[in-house]
Design an enzyme around this catalytic site. Structure first.
Site, PDB file in Angstrom:
ATOM      1  N   GLY A  34     -15.547 -16.038 -15.604  1.00  0.00           N
ATOM      2  CA  GLY A  34     -16.182 -15.608 -16.847  1.00  0.00           C
ATOM      3  C   GLY A  34     -17.478 -16.312 -17.179  1.00  0.00           C
ATOM      4  N   THR A  35     -18.239 -16.650 -16.163  1.00  0.00           N
ATOM      5  CA  THR A  35     -19.549 -17.241 -16.458  1.00  0.00           C
ATOM      6  C   THR A  35     -20.651 -16.507 -15.712  1.00  0.00           C
ATOM      7  OG1 THR A  35     -20.855 -19.266 -16.547  1.00  0.00           O
ATOM      8  CG2 THR A  35     -19.319 -19.085 -14.720  1.00  0.00           C
ATOM      9  N   SER A  36     -21.781 -16.300 -16.419  1.00  0.00           N
ATOM     10  CA  SER A  36     -22.904 -15.574 -15.823  1.00  0.00           C
ATOM     11  C   SER A  36     -23.732 -16.475 -14.910  1.00  0.00           C
ATOM     12  CB  SER A  36     -23.813 -15.045 -16.931  1.00  0.00           C
ATOM     13  OG  SER A  36     -24.391 -16.148 -17.630  1.00  0.00           O
ATOM     14  N   HIS A  89     -19.940 -28.703 -22.569  1.00  0.00           N
ATOM     15  CA  HIS A  89     -20.854 -28.290 -23.643  1.00  0.00           C
ATOM     16  C   HIS A  89     -20.376 -28.734 -25.023  1.00  0.00           C
ATOM     17  CE1 HIS A  89     -22.943 -24.855 -21.186  1.00  0.00           C
ATOM     18  NE2 HIS A  89     -23.225 -26.066 -20.750  1.00  0.00           N
ATOM     19  N   GLU A 108     -18.570  -8.361 -13.375  1.00  0.00           N
ATOM     20  CA  GLU A 108     -19.722  -7.869 -12.612  1.00  0.00           C
ATOM     21  C   GLU A 108     -20.322  -9.000 -11.788  1.00  0.00           C
ATOM     22  OE1 GLU A 108     -21.901  -6.661 -16.122  1.00  0.00           O
ATOM     23  OE2 GLU A 108     -22.963  -8.577 -16.189  1.00  0.00           O
ATOM     24  N   ASN A 146     -15.196 -12.211 -12.356  1.00  0.00           N
ATOM     25  CA  ASN A 146     -16.116 -11.702 -13.372  1.00  0.00           C
ATOM     26  C   ASN A 146     -16.006 -10.181 -13.391  1.00  0.00           C
ATOM     27  OD1 ASN A 146     -18.535 -11.116 -15.005  1.00  0.00           O
ATOM     28  ND2 ASN A 146     -19.206 -13.183 -14.463  1.00  0.00           N
TER      29      ASN A 146
HETATM   30  P1  NAD Z   1     -21.858 -16.819 -19.946  1.00  0.00           P
HETATM   31  O1  NAD Z   1     -23.233 -17.089 -19.535  1.00  0.00           O
HETATM   32  O2  NAD Z   1     -20.797 -17.715 -19.497  1.00  0.00           O
HETATM   33  O3  NAD Z   1     -21.562 -15.230 -19.585  1.00  0.00           O
HETATM   34  C1  NAD Z   1     -20.363 -14.545 -19.810  1.00  0.00           C
HETATM   35  C2  NAD Z   1     -19.908 -13.940 -18.496  1.00  0.00           C
HETATM   36  O4  NAD Z   1     -18.572 -13.504 -18.626  1.00  0.00           O
HETATM   37  C3  NAD Z   1     -20.733 -12.716 -18.040  1.00  0.00           C
HETATM   38  O5  NAD Z   1     -21.083 -12.886 -16.687  1.00  0.00           O
HETATM   39  C4  NAD Z   1     -19.758 -11.536 -18.204  1.00  0.00           C
HETATM   40  O6  NAD Z   1     -19.921 -10.549 -17.199  1.00  0.00           O
HETATM   41  C5  NAD Z   1     -18.437 -12.216 -18.036  1.00  0.00           C
HETATM   42  N1  NAD Z   1     -17.307 -11.599 -18.731  1.00  0.00           N
HETATM   43  C6  NAD Z   1     -17.307 -11.006 -19.957  1.00  0.00           C
HETATM   44  N2  NAD Z   1     -16.061 -10.614 -20.280  1.00  0.00           N
HETATM   45  C7  NAD Z   1     -15.267 -10.961 -19.243  1.00  0.00           C
HETATM   46  C8  NAD Z   1     -13.869 -10.830 -18.975  1.00  0.00           C
HETATM   47  N3  NAD Z   1     -13.028 -10.255 -19.859  1.00  0.00           N
HETATM   48  N4  NAD Z   1     -13.392 -11.302 -17.805  1.00  0.00           N
HETATM   49  C9  NAD Z   1     -14.218 -11.881 -16.899  1.00  0.00           C
HETATM   50  N5  NAD Z   1     -15.539 -12.036 -17.097  1.00  0.00           N
HETATM   51  C10 NAD Z   1     -16.052 -11.583 -18.255  1.00  0.00           C
HETATM   52  O7  NAD Z   1     -21.657 -16.841 -21.460  1.00  0.00           O
HETATM   53  P2  NAD Z   1     -22.717 -16.726 -22.587  1.00  0.00           P
HETATM   54  O8  NAD Z   1     -22.042 -15.950 -23.617  1.00  0.00           O
HETATM   55  O9  NAD Z   1     -23.984 -16.252 -22.055  1.00  0.00           O
HETATM   56  O10 NAD Z   1     -22.837 -18.248 -23.073  1.00  0.00           O
HETATM   57  C11 NAD Z   1     -23.498 -19.308 -22.440  1.00  0.00           C
HETATM   58  C12 NAD Z   1     -23.020 -20.622 -23.104  1.00  0.00           C
HETATM   59  O11 NAD Z   1     -22.856 -20.465 -24.518  1.00  0.00           O
HETATM   60  C13 NAD Z   1     -21.654 -21.040 -22.650  1.00  0.00           C
HETATM   61  O12 NAD Z   1     -21.770 -21.754 -21.496  1.00  0.00           O
HETATM   62  C14 NAD Z   1     -21.103 -21.803 -23.877  1.00  0.00           C
HETATM   63  O13 NAD Z   1     -21.531 -23.138 -23.943  1.00  0.00           O
HETATM   64  C15 NAD Z   1     -21.651 -21.077 -25.021  1.00  0.00           C
HETATM   65  N6  NAD Z   1     -20.680 -20.091 -25.544  1.00  0.00           N
HETATM   66  C16 NAD Z   1     -19.374 -20.451 -25.696  1.00  0.00           C
HETATM   67  C17 NAD Z   1     -18.448 -19.547 -26.157  1.00  0.00           C
HETATM   68  C18 NAD Z   1     -17.007 -19.978 -26.306  1.00  0.00           C
HETATM   69  O14 NAD Z   1     -16.741 -21.164 -26.450  1.00  0.00           O
HETATM   70  N7  NAD Z   1     -16.056 -19.053 -26.233  1.00  0.00           N
HETATM   71  C19 NAD Z   1     -18.838 -18.249 -26.489  1.00  0.00           C
HETATM   72  C20 NAD Z   1     -20.193 -17.909 -26.331  1.00  0.00           C
HETATM   73  C21 NAD Z   1     -21.093 -18.842 -25.847  1.00  0.00           C
END
Ligand code: NAD
Ligand code: ZN
Length: 246
Positions: free
Chosen positions: A185-187, A117, A213, A211
């Site tokens: 850590g991805t939904s 990304h 959940e 994850n």
């Molecule tokens: P996502 O779709 O990857 O979802 C986050 C997931 O992480 C959820 O399923 C949640 O249950 C899980 N999670 C939360 N805390 C956790 C932990 N401590 N341990 C394990 N699992 C945990 O993320 P999003 O926020 O919906 O973002 C989608 C896209 O947006 C990403 O693919 C990315 O490109 C971008 N994004 C990047 C960042 C970053 O670089 N840190 C942050 C936010 C969004």
């Protein structure tokens, strides 16, 4: 693969892929998009991380990215990032595929990374092919191309945009021959991690997801580890290492 077989599978493997999402950086204080704290001035990410939003109001989009860059600059890699960097050192063949744009994997020491990304610390020209680093934050003005002086944009794959074809091809090639995939850590709301995991599994790999959940990955993978990535990954890695030395 049963839950109790996971450490042994990772101890035996030589070729491993890890796929990460925003959850891996949550414990470093970088908000995910879907949580309350992901909101900025009442905008949702889906309203800002788009080509249309940038065309309408580039300053607004840059302001949002600069706010996020400020958060990323203050954040430190957590034990999940560090464990993934240690895995890279251990396996003869390894690839980290990350959706994260925050640069925390790099700072934790990971080298073999496919940032599918993009990266929040990079910008690219809206007119020519120039790509460059933007390490300073806060920005004093919108970045401009060092070559042609045109307006630059974040080097990020926005909603509705396509992936870098060459990068994706190299990722798929690795996944076609990997033994194990660890997704953390991805939904899976953005479906690429699901697709990549399925691609590897069709070629014979086993897959595990980490994850808090259930997610879109849960019905796809062989086994799921529940908890914080910063706890689950180091814990798994300790077990793998005790298997490897046993
Ligand atoms: P996502 O779709 O990857 O979802 C986050 C997931 O992480 C959820 O399923 C949640 O249950 C899980 N999670 C939360 N805390 C956790 C932990 N401590 N341990 C394990 N699992 C945990 O993320 P999003 O926020 O919906 O973002 C989608 C896209 O947006 C990403 O693919 C990315 O490109 C971008 N994004 C990047 C960042 C970053 O670089 N840190 C942050 C936010 C969004
Ligand atoms: Zn240019």
């Amino acid at each position: 693969m049963k839950l109790e077989d996971i450490p042994q599978a990772f101890a035996r493997a030589r070729r491993v892929a890890v796929i990460t999402g925003a959850g891996v950086s949550a414990e470093s204080g970088v908000p995910t998009f879907r949580g309350e704290e992901g909101l900025w001035r009442n905008f949702r990410a889906e309203e800002l991380a788009t080509p249309a939003a940038f065309a309408r109001d580039p300053q607004l989009v840059w302001d949002w990215y600069d706010w996020r860059r400020g958060i990323c600059a203050k954040a430190e890699p957590n034990s999940a990032h560090l464990t993934i960097a240690a895995m890279e050192q251990h396996y003869p063949e390894f690839l980290l595929i990350t959706q994260n744009v925050d640069g925390l994997h790099n700072r934790a020491g990971s080298k073999k990374i496919a940032e599918i990304h993009g990266n929040i610390w990079k910008a690219r020209c809206t007119k020519c092919s120039s790509k460059f680093e933007i390490p300073e934050t806060p920005l004093t003005e919108m970045p401009r191309c060092p070559d042609c002086k045109s307006l630059a944009r974040p080097h990020i794959v926005w909603f509705g945009e396509s992936y870098d074809v060459d990068l994706l091809e190299s990722v798929l090639q690795f996944l076609s021959r990997t033994e194990l995939v660890l997704v953390a850590g991805t939904s899976g709301m953005v479906p690429m991690p699901v697709y990549l995991t399925q691609h590897a599994m069709q070629a014979g790999a086993h897959a595990v997801d980490v994850n808090l959940e259930d997610s879109q990955l849960t019905p796809v993978v062989d086994a799921s580890l529940r908890g914080k990535a910063g706890d689950v990954l180091p814990d798994l890695w300790r077990k793998v290492q005790s298997q490897a030395t046993a």
